[in-house]
Structure formats: C-alpha cells, structure tokens
Design a protein around this motif. Sequence first.
Motif, PDB file in Angstrom:
ATOM      1  N   ALA A 162      65.131  22.036  27.916  1.00  0.00           N
ATOM      2  CA  ALA A 162      64.957  23.456  27.636  1.00  0.00           C
ATOM      3  C   ALA A 162      66.259  24.210  27.529  1.00  0.00           C
ATOM      4  N   PHE A 163      67.268  23.786  28.276  1.00  0.00           N
ATOM      5  CA  PHE A 163      68.497  24.563  28.270  1.00  0.00           C
ATOM      6  C   PHE A 163      69.681  23.795  27.708  1.00  0.00           C
ATOM      7  N   ALA A 164      69.443  22.584  27.228  1.00  0.00           N
ATOM      8  CA  ALA A 164      70.554  21.791  26.704  1.00  0.00           C
ATOM      9  C   ALA A 164      70.920  22.205  25.298  1.00  0.00           C
ATOM     10  N   GLY A 165      69.971  22.827  24.599  1.00  0.00           N
ATOM     11  CA  GLY A 165      70.192  23.143  23.192  1.00  0.00           C
ATOM     12  C   GLY A 165      70.979  24.399  22.977  1.00  0.00           C
ATOM     13  N   LEU A 166      71.204  24.656  21.711  1.00  0.00           N
ATOM     14  CA  LEU A 166      71.935  25.850  21.322  1.00  0.00           C
ATOM     15  C   LEU A 166      71.381  26.359  20.022  1.00  0.00           C
ATOM     16  N   GLN A 170      72.515  32.751   2.868  1.00  0.00           N
ATOM     17  CA  GLN A 170      72.870  32.424   4.246  1.00  0.00           C
ATOM     18  C   GLN A 170      73.624  33.594   4.857  1.00  0.00           C
ATOM     19  N   ALA A 171      73.491  33.729   6.168  1.00  0.00           N
ATOM     20  CA  ALA A 171      74.118  34.860   6.855  1.00  0.00           C
ATOM     21  C   ALA A 171      75.508  34.528   7.370  1.00  0.00           C
ATOM     22  N   ALA A 172      76.023  33.362   7.049  1.00  0.00           N
ATOM     23  CA  ALA A 172      77.379  32.987   7.452  1.00  0.00           C
ATOM     24  C   ALA A 172      77.867  31.890   6.518  1.00  0.00           C
ATOM     25  N   GLN A 173      79.178  31.829   6.346  1.00  0.00           N
ATOM     26  CA  GLN A 173      79.773  30.865   5.413  1.00  0.00           C
ATOM     27  C   GLN A 173      80.736  29.937   6.144  1.00  0.00           C
ATOM     28  N   PHE A 174      81.052  28.822   5.508  1.00  0.00           N
ATOM     29  CA  PHE A 174      81.826  27.705   6.047  1.00  0.00           C
ATOM     30  C   PHE A 174      80.966  26.915   7.037  1.00  0.00           C
ATOM     31  N   ALA A 175      81.318  25.655   7.210  1.00  0.00           N
ATOM     32  CA  ALA A 175      80.578  24.803   8.136  1.00  0.00           C
ATOM     33  C   ALA A 175      80.624  25.334   9.556  1.00  0.00           C
ATOM     34  N   ALA A 199      73.070  27.099  13.766  1.00  0.00           N
ATOM     35  CA  ALA A 199      73.940  25.928  13.790  1.00  0.00           C
ATOM     36  C   ALA A 199      73.352  24.904  14.749  1.00  0.00           C
ATOM     37  N   GLU A 200      73.754  23.654  14.581  1.00  0.00           N
ATOM     38  CA  GLU A 200      73.251  22.576  15.430  1.00  0.00           C
ATOM     39  C   GLU A 200      74.396  21.654  15.839  1.00  0.00           C
ATOM     40  N   VAL A 201      74.203  20.986  16.969  1.00  0.00           N
ATOM     41  CA  VAL A 201      75.094  19.924  17.419  1.00  0.00           C
ATOM     42  C   VAL A 201      74.350  18.612  17.215  1.00  0.00           C
ATOM     43  N   LEU A 202      74.807  17.804  16.267  1.00  0.00           N
ATOM     44  CA  LEU A 202      74.097  16.585  15.879  1.00  0.00           C
ATOM     45  C   LEU A 202      74.701  15.322  16.466  1.00  0.00           C
ATOM     46  N   GLY A 203      75.962  15.383  16.860  1.00  0.00           N
ATOM     47  CA  GLY A 203      76.623  14.177  17.354  1.00  0.00           C
ATOM     48  C   GLY A 203      77.066  13.246  16.238  1.00  0.00           C
ATOM     49  N   VAL A 204      77.615  13.808  15.165  1.00  0.00           N
ATOM     50  CA  VAL A 204      78.038  13.005  14.011  1.00  0.00           C
ATOM     51  C   VAL A 204      79.241  12.135  14.392  1.00  0.00           C
ATOM     52  N   PHE A 264      77.782  22.933  13.992  1.00  0.00           N
ATOM     53  CA  PHE A 264      78.030  23.222  12.589  1.00  0.00           C
ATOM     54  C   PHE A 264      76.783  23.860  11.979  1.00  0.00           C
ATOM     55  N   LYS A 265      77.021  24.680  10.980  1.00  0.00           N
ATOM     56  CA  LYS A 265      75.926  25.359  10.292  1.00  0.00           C
ATOM     57  C   LYS A 265      74.956  24.354   9.704  1.00  0.00           C
ATOM     58  N   THR A 266      73.666  24.684   9.789  1.00  0.00           N
ATOM     59  CA  THR A 266      72.639  23.864   9.141  1.00  0.00           C
ATOM     60  C   THR A 266      72.692  24.156   7.641  1.00  0.00           C
ATOM     61  N   PRO A 267      73.078  23.181   6.822  1.00  0.00           N
ATOM     62  CA  PRO A 267      73.273  23.452   5.392  1.00  0.00           C
ATOM     63  C   PRO A 267      71.965  23.364   4.618  1.00  0.00           C
ATOM     64  N   THR A 268      72.000  23.838   3.391  1.00  0.00           N
ATOM     65  CA  THR A 268      70.846  23.701   2.518  1.00  0.00           C
ATOM     66  C   THR A 268      70.688  22.241   2.084  1.00  0.00           C
ATOM     67  N   LEU A 269      69.438  21.834   1.881  1.00  0.00           N
ATOM     68  CA  LEU A 269      69.149  20.515   1.299  1.00  0.00           C
ATOM     69  C   LEU A 269      68.778  20.630  -0.170  1.00  0.00           C
ATOM     70  N   ARG A 270      68.850  21.830  -0.707  1.00  0.00           N
ATOM     71  CA  ARG A 270      68.634  22.004  -2.140  1.00  0.00           C
ATOM     72  C   ARG A 270      69.748  21.286  -2.903  1.00  0.00           C
ATOM     73  N   ASN A 271      69.359  20.497  -3.897  1.00  0.00           N
ATOM     74  CA  ASN A 271      70.296  19.719  -4.716  1.00  0.00           C
ATOM     75  C   ASN A 271      71.046  18.659  -3.912  1.00  0.00           C
ATOM     76  N   VAL A 272      70.498  18.276  -2.752  1.00  0.00           N
ATOM     77  CA  VAL A 272      71.209  17.337  -1.888  1.00  0.00           C
ATOM     78  C   VAL A 272      71.376  15.971  -2.552  1.00  0.00           C
ATOM     79  N   ALA A 273      70.521  15.632  -3.497  1.00  0.00           N
ATOM     80  CA  ALA A 273      70.666  14.344  -4.192  1.00  0.00           C
ATOM     81  C   ALA A 273      71.942  14.289  -5.017  1.00  0.00           C
TER      82      ALA A 273
END
Length: 634
Positions: free
Chosen positions: A7-11, A389-394, A525-530, A558-567
């Motif tokens: 419950a509290f680990a996320g952001l 989007q309400a913010a720019q850059f990763a 934004a999310e922390v994915l552990g890339v 990092f910002k959650t990016p669009t998946l539009r045109n992701v291919a």
Amino acid sequence: MKNRFAAFAGLCLVVGLSYCHSEGGQQTAPPDSSPTGQTTEQANSRPARLKAAVARDLESLVKRIDQELLPLTQRPISQPLPVDSLRLAFRRCRLAYKQVEPFTEYFLPATSKLVNGAPVAEVEVEETKMFEPAGLQVIEPLLYPSPAPAAQDSAARGELRRQVGRLRRQVRALQLAWADQEFTDAHVFDALRQQVFRVVALGITGFDTPLSPAATLPEAAAALAALEAPLRLYATTTNDKAGPLAQLSAARAALQRQPDFAAFDRLAFVRNLANPLGRGLLALERQLDIAPFPGELRALRPEAATLFDTDAFNPDFYTGNRQWFSKSAKVALGRQLFFDPVLSGGGGRSCASCHQPGRAFTDGLALSATLSGGTLRRNTPTILNAGLQAAQFADMRAPTLENQAIDVVGSRDEMHGSLDAAAGRLARQPRYAAQFRQAFPESEASGGPLVSPVRIQNALAAYERSLVRLNAPFDRYVRGDKGAVLDAAAVRGFNLFAGRARCATCHFLPLTNGTAPPAFQDSEAEVLGVPERPGSRRLDPDEGRYVHTKLAPLRHAFKTPTLRNVALTAPYMHNGQYRTLEEVLHFYNEGGGLGLGIAVDNQTLPPDKLHLTPRDVADLKAFLVALTDTAGQH
C-alpha cells in the motif's frame, strides 16, 4: 502499473494544471443555465432532488462503515480477526461508494481521492511534500490476498483499524462538503458521462480492485447502476428501447452476465455498449436543450460523447496560457522552425535531426548522438501525441512543450544554441518576419520585438501539438466506423491489455499514456526497475525524477509514455536497451526489475509474474501494432 500489492511502497507522481472544480475541477455554471421553456424553479427541482438522493446515499455509506466494517476491526486483539466477515463488509462498503461515485468524484475530487484513490503517496514536487494515501484501496491490501495480512500480523491489524477510521472521516468530509454543493442540469449530465468514461478507463481494467479481481466487474456494474435514478429524472420516456435508460440496462447486464475478470470481452463492451451509452446521454442532454459547457477549456472536450471520438482531446489545455493556444499560422511557423537548423548553435542540427518523421518522430537509436560525438543518456521519445501530457521529458522536468524547447535548444549536447541568438537571426530574414507577423498579429501592438524567444518556443510547441494521432485501426474499430476491421489477435490483445495483463492500469485508455482519466489533467510516473542492459541484474543508474527533485520516492521514476505508434519507435525504455516489443513484454511478464531479481526497493510495478503465454504476447503485440497512426505525417 501501480504496485497496489504494497500500500505504501508505490509512488504516484502527479503533475498537472488546475481545472476549476469546486475542489479544483468542474467549473460551476451560472444559476440560470436551464433547459429552454422551463422556469428556474422547475429546472432546479431535478438537481435539488438529486442532491438529496446523494446525501441519503452518503449517509447509508457512513452507516455501513459504522455498523458493519468498523466494529469488526475493533475487536480485542485476543480474538481472531473475522476475515471473511471483514471482506464481506468491505465489499459492501465499496459497492455503496459506487452509488455516490459519479457525483463525489465529479464535484469533490480531492476528498474523493482519499476515499477511493490509488494506495500510493501523492507527491507535490513544487512543494516537496508527500501526502499519505487513504481509503478503500489502502484497506484492500490489508484484507487481500489470502492469507489476509491483517490476520497474520498485529501491526497490520492495527493499521487496518486506523485506515477504516480514516475512511469514515473522509466520507464524513464528503457529506459536509456535499451539503454546500449547488449545481445545474448541465453538471448532472457532465457527471453522468464522466462516470461512463470512468468505467471504461478505470472500472473494467481493475484499477480500483487490483487484489480482488472477482469484484471488478460487479463493481463496474454498480458504478453504472448509480446512473439509473438520476437518468430517470431526465428521461423523456422510460420505455424507449433505443434511449439511454435501455442502453444503461444493456451495459449493466453485460457486466453482470460475465463476472469472470479474465474472460470478459472488454472491447465488445466498449464498442457496442459503453460508447452508445455515452452518445445516448449526450443526445438526451441536447434534446432537453441543456448545453454541455461549450467552449470550456478541458483536456477531454466537454462535448465528447465517448473517449474515442474524433478530436475528443484538446491539446491547448496543457499550455497553461491562453495566449499560447494554437492556430494554423503558428503551426505553419513552428513546422518551418522544427526542420530548420537555424536554432542550433552551429547551424548543423534541427529538431527533426532526432525527431524524424519517417521514424514516427524518433531516431531509431538506443541513445541519441551528442554534438561532440558521444551519446545522450536517454532514448529519444516520439513527439506524436506529446501534446496530450501534463509534463515533458522522461523525468517530467518541463511542464509544457514551450519549456521543453528551452532545454533542448540550450543543451550543449543536443543543439548548443540560444533562443535569443536565434531570434536575432530569424528577425533578419524577411520570410520569417512575415510568418511571425502572421502567427502573432498582436506583436505590432505590443511594442516589443517581433521575433522573441517565447514566440519561437510557442510556435514550435504549436506544431508539436498539431501532431495528435488518434485515428489508428483500433480507434476506428472501437468507435464503430463503417468498414473498420480489427483482426482476432488484436481483439484478444486489447482484452489482455485492459484486463489480465494490467497494462491499462498505468497506460490509461484511450491515450495509452500516464495521463489519468477521466479529467486527463495529471500525468504519472512509475518506477519499473529497468536494468542497465538486457539480462543484467543491475538497475540502470539513471535516477530519473530524483535528479531534479531530490525526493527519495522519485528515485528511478520515469514518466509513463504513450504506446501510440509504439511499433515504430524501437528501441524501448528510457535507456533504449530493449530492441523489440517482445523483450519489453517479457520484462513486464516477469514482474519488472524485482521479478528479474534486480534490487529496487521502491518499484511501483507489481513484482508478480503475469503468466502470459507465447500466444498472449503475440496478441498483445498485435493490439499494440493496431495503435499505429501516422496519417498526414510530415
């Protein structure tokens, strides 16, 4: 995807623009906005009756908490926790909240977030503050999955009691605030349609019920059931087989008929039931001569009948300044500047050098080349749909596209230029002077220079905002366009995306980015552990948002990016280390960094494996390919 398993680990990083609610959202309409031919008293009678009904439902919710949920948490510590009874009481409280959700979420969004918001701390970056989450989604991880954490640990049991008490206080706050609400027929219809949008984008995806998926579709049905009584106040006839009441009944029946979270056909539901319901509500509103706030500035236009309407979104919402709104002359000037190396210090690089139209406005590289021959530290993102989007850059350091231009042009590694110097060069070119005069006709009256840095920024941003592409094969199919076809694999892929694979709980529909519905005013934004490279168990060292904020929960966010045109935009992730969609889907299938054995203590992606089969992965890819739309790209 939020890690609602802790419950509290996320952001949840929220960056947005204020939007004129009574708490910070919907704009209050004038008291005389009533259907034609009705007296003010007649027009106000229906909102008054609705207000009283919502007040009664809020009181019922408080009673459920007081009489069913709260007493079970207050048993002596020596007595076992009655988990089954607690879960039943909890589910009843969630269903009771769904009855008031259309109106509390619409009129009182800030308080509602503390009743049923994501179970993650909200960070106000500008104020460097964090706010503890509260509400139903914070309670859920204490009761689910089996065995219930609150039944196994005394500290969790104490936390459960505390959170139920907080829930009660927040519902009481809703009651008190609701007593002061005044609204019109137009607000009611606005709230009804937004509830349909909420069900499509959040309800059927399991956003509210990550640990109890069996409750997802029944709660979505309850969320729609909340529309029936208000709609009956306005329906011109209750037996119209093609009217919104019939459409509402059909949508609810579909949710009740297939309670299996994984098996539910979400695409058929949206295309054949939810979208027609949205259109029916708007048609009834217009039939009653109730104007849907024409001209009001919103991300999702107030006259949109569905989330998938053509031109449903207004990128000018994200400018933050009405003087920066787009018009054709600005777009034409911005396009000229975008492809002209005049903005760079040495005159050898333009915006299009890295954002190439033929590559969906990316460059196809893992990391872009610097002017000195090295590489940048991050992958070049597409600018298609960047205006939504309400913010720019990763790392989300720029609130607008105008701000982004300052950073890129001034960067020693990217363009090594100066907007002031560029303005001087442009002012000396008659062609550009004429274009600036046409794009900014107010310039002659202002007394300042015709060509200025801020006008260069605004023109570039106007061009980028013109690059909205939301007419992919998927869009045409889901909105029911004649002749639109989606193959079976893509249909299955969408149902996975919005269902069992949990993609849509972070890549929100319909934009598939982190701009949160149904207001679409904040970006997450999310922390994915890339990892630093495929196969490595070392976390990529880029600290993301933390570099600019120094807030610990934002480390590696990092910002959650669009998946539009992701291919078309490979390679992927902020560091460009995954070259194929299959590699990215494998990363998510394994549970992100934690699932791969990488040490990342604040990951917001659930670490549990998704158990996607090879066919599932192929189907998800087919859906992602169906999001391709580069029409008119130039």
